[in-house]
Motif scaffolding. Sequence first.
Motif, PDB file in Angstrom:
ATOM      1  N   PRO A 111       0.815  -1.224   0.000  1.00  8.45           N
ATOM      2  CA  PRO A 111       0.000   0.000   0.000  1.00  8.45           C
ATOM      3  C   PRO A 111       0.845   1.270   0.000  1.00  8.45           C
ATOM      4  O   PRO A 111       0.482   2.259  -0.627  1.00  8.45           O
ATOM      5  CB  PRO A 111      -0.815  -0.097   1.292  1.00  8.45           C
ATOM      6  N   ILE A 112       1.973   1.235   0.691  1.00  9.05           N
ATOM      7  CA  ILE A 112       2.849   2.412   0.724  1.00  9.05           C
ATOM      8  C   ILE A 112       3.398   2.690  -0.671  1.00  9.05           C
ATOM      9  O   ILE A 112       3.454   3.839  -1.113  1.00  9.05           O
ATOM     10  CB  ILE A 112       3.986   2.200   1.741  1.00  9.05           C
ATOM     11  N   GLY A 113       3.820   1.630  -1.373  1.00  9.66           N
ATOM     12  CA  GLY A 113       4.339   1.799  -2.730  1.00  9.66           C
ATOM     13  C   GLY A 113       3.285   2.316  -3.696  1.00  9.66           C
ATOM     14  O   GLY A 113       3.564   3.200  -4.520  1.00  9.66           O
ATOM     15  N   ILE A 114       2.077   1.787  -3.595  1.00 10.02           N
ATOM     16  CA  ILE A 114       0.987   2.230  -4.478  1.00 10.02           C
ATOM     17  C   ILE A 114       0.658   3.700  -4.208  1.00 10.02           C
ATOM     18  O   ILE A 114       0.507   4.499  -5.132  1.00 10.02           O
ATOM     19  CB  ILE A 114      -0.259   1.336  -4.299  1.00 10.02           C
ATOM     20  N   ALA A 115       0.568   4.070  -2.927  1.00  7.48           N
ATOM     21  CA  ALA A 115       0.274   5.459  -2.576  1.00  7.48           C
ATOM     22  C   ALA A 115       1.410   6.380  -3.028  1.00  7.48           C
ATOM     23  O   ALA A 115       1.161   7.476  -3.540  1.00  7.48           O
ATOM     24  CB  ALA A 115       0.059   5.587  -1.067  1.00  7.48           C
ATOM     25  N   GLY A 116       2.655   5.943  -2.858  1.00 10.85           N
ATOM     26  CA  GLY A 116       3.794   6.745  -3.294  1.00 10.85           C
ATOM     27  C   GLY A 116       3.795   6.970  -4.789  1.00 10.85           C
ATOM     28  O   GLY A 116       4.076   8.074  -5.267  1.00 10.85           O
ATOM     29  N   LEU A 117       3.481   5.939  -5.550  1.00  9.58           N
ATOM     30  CA  LEU A 117       3.394   6.069  -7.001  1.00  9.58           C
ATOM     31  C   LEU A 117       2.283   7.045  -7.393  1.00  9.58           C
ATOM     32  O   LEU A 117       2.461   7.891  -8.272  1.00  9.58           O
ATOM     33  CB  LEU A 117       3.165   4.704  -7.652  1.00  9.58           C
ATOM     34  N   GLY A 118       1.149   6.948  -6.707  1.00  8.86           N
ATOM     35  CA  GLY A 118       0.052   7.875  -6.976  1.00  8.86           C
ATOM     36  C   GLY A 118       0.433   9.319  -6.690  1.00  8.86           C
ATOM     37  O   GLY A 118       0.117  10.224  -7.468  1.00  8.86           O
ATOM     38  N   LEU A 119       1.137   9.539  -5.581  1.00  2.76           N
ATOM     39  CA  LEU A 119       1.581  10.897  -5.252  1.00  2.76           C
ATOM     40  C   LEU A 119       2.614  11.400  -6.250  1.00  2.76           C
ATOM     41  O   LEU A 119       2.611  12.577  -6.624  1.00  2.76           O
ATOM     42  CB  LEU A 119       2.156  10.931  -3.841  1.00  2.76           C
TER      43      LEU A 119
ATOM     44  N   VAL B  56       2.917  10.544  -9.484  1.00  2.00           N
ATOM     45  CA  VAL B  56       2.227  10.872 -10.739  1.00  2.00           C
ATOM     46  C   VAL B  56       1.422  12.158 -10.587  1.00  2.00           C
ATOM     47  O   VAL B  56       1.442  13.022 -11.465  1.00  2.00           O
ATOM     48  CB  VAL B  56       1.329   9.694 -11.192  1.00  2.00           C
ATOM     49  N   THR B  57       0.739  12.314  -9.462  1.00  2.00           N
ATOM     50  CA  THR B  57      -0.024  13.540  -9.220  1.00  2.00           C
ATOM     51  C   THR B  57       0.903  14.754  -9.190  1.00  2.00           C
ATOM     52  O   THR B  57       0.582  15.800  -9.767  1.00  2.00           O
ATOM     53  CB  THR B  57      -0.798  13.440  -7.891  1.00  2.00           C
ATOM     54  N   GLY B  58       2.058  14.614  -8.552  1.00  2.00           N
ATOM     55  CA  GLY B  58       3.023  15.703  -8.510  1.00  2.00           C
ATOM     56  C   GLY B  58       3.522  16.083  -9.899  1.00  2.00           C
ATOM     57  O   GLY B  58       3.677  17.263 -10.218  1.00  2.00           O
ATOM     58  N   LEU B  59       3.776  15.076 -10.744  1.00  2.00           N
ATOM     59  CA  LEU B  59       4.202  15.362 -12.117  1.00  2.00           C
ATOM     60  C   LEU B  59       3.130  16.099 -12.899  1.00  2.00           C
ATOM     61  O   LEU B  59       3.417  17.033 -13.647  1.00  2.00           O
ATOM     62  CB  LEU B  59       4.562  14.063 -12.843  1.00  2.00           C
ATOM     63  N   LEU B  60       1.873  15.687 -12.730  1.00  2.00           N
ATOM     64  CA  LEU B  60       0.776  16.290 -13.486  1.00  2.00           C
ATOM     65  C   LEU B  60       0.409  17.683 -12.985  1.00  2.00           C
ATOM     66  O   LEU B  60       0.077  18.565 -13.780  1.00  2.00           O
ATOM     67  CB  LEU B  60      -0.453  15.382 -13.438  1.00  2.00           C
ATOM     68  N   VAL B  61       0.484  17.894 -11.690  1.00  2.00           N
ATOM     69  CA  VAL B  61       0.036  19.161 -11.113  1.00  2.00           C
ATOM     70  C   VAL B  61       1.159  20.203 -11.064  1.00  2.00           C
ATOM     71  O   VAL B  61       0.947  21.367 -11.409  1.00  2.00           O
ATOM     72  CB  VAL B  61      -0.537  18.931  -9.688  1.00  2.00           C
ATOM     73  N   GLU B  62       2.353  19.786 -10.667  1.00  2.00           N
ATOM     74  CA  GLU B  62       3.422  20.754 -10.440  1.00  2.00           C
ATOM     75  C   GLU B  62       4.336  20.966 -11.639  1.00  2.00           C
ATOM     76  O   GLU B  62       5.056  21.950 -11.687  1.00  2.00           O
ATOM     77  CB  GLU B  62       4.247  20.314  -9.233  1.00  2.00           C
ATOM     78  N   HIS B  63       4.366  20.043 -12.592  1.00  2.00           N
ATOM     79  CA  HIS B  63       5.217  20.139 -13.780  1.00  2.00           C
ATOM     80  C   HIS B  63       6.674  20.462 -13.428  1.00  2.00           C
ATOM     81  O   HIS B  63       7.226  21.477 -13.862  1.00  2.00           O
ATOM     82  CB  HIS B  63       4.685  21.192 -14.761  1.00  2.00           C
ATOM     83  N   PRO B  64       7.327  19.604 -12.621  1.00  2.00           N
ATOM     84  CA  PRO B  64       8.692  19.916 -12.197  1.00  2.00           C
ATOM     85  C   PRO B  64       9.699  19.774 -13.345  1.00  2.00           C
ATOM     86  O   PRO B  64       9.499  18.996 -14.277  1.00  2.00           O
ATOM     87  CB  PRO B  64       8.962  18.873 -11.118  1.00  2.00           C
ATOM     88  N   ASP B  65      10.767  20.535 -13.254  1.00  2.00           N
ATOM     89  CA  ASP B  65      11.870  20.426 -14.210  1.00  2.00           C
ATOM     90  C   ASP B  65      12.922  19.522 -13.562  1.00  2.00           C
ATOM     91  O   ASP B  65      13.734  19.976 -12.743  1.00  2.00           O
ATOM     92  CB  ASP B  65      12.440  21.810 -14.518  1.00  2.00           C
ATOM     93  N   LEU B  66      12.909  18.240 -13.890  1.00  4.16           N
ATOM     94  CA  LEU B  66      13.791  17.273 -13.258  1.00  4.16           C
ATOM     95  C   LEU B  66      15.262  17.487 -13.592  1.00  4.16           C
ATOM     96  O   LEU B  66      16.129  16.946 -12.917  1.00  4.16           O
ATOM     97  CB  LEU B  66      13.362  15.853 -13.621  1.00  4.16           C
TER      98      LEU B  66
END
Length: 106
Positions: free
Chosen positions: A25-33, A35-45
């Motif tokens: 569950p921790i891994g699934i939640a981390g992956l969800g966060l 992906v959400t961070g990539l979609l919402v914040e648009h970080p420059d990696l």
Amino acid sequence: MHALVYVITKQRGADIGVITFNTLPIGIAGLGLFVTGLLVEHPDLSLVTANSWAALAYLGLAASVGGLIVYFFLLKRLTPEGGSLAQSRAPFGGAATAAWPSTVRR
């Protein structure tokens, strides 16, 4: 997330190890966060430094996974009273760790 994984596992009758059962569950939640961070914040990696990647790897592998493995290892060997006592002391360790860098002189 934990409840969802527990229910699905119970329905399917899957034989999963204790560590996997609790870290999935921790891994699934981390992956969800993530992906959400990539979609919402648009970080420059490309701006992320090697030290940042190293710190992230340490937190993900040593602190999280290593901590859970040690925690479950100890739970197998402690009585319920000992486990409860160890669990109740954890916030004090976290508070001491959080306060420690602020007292270091540079």
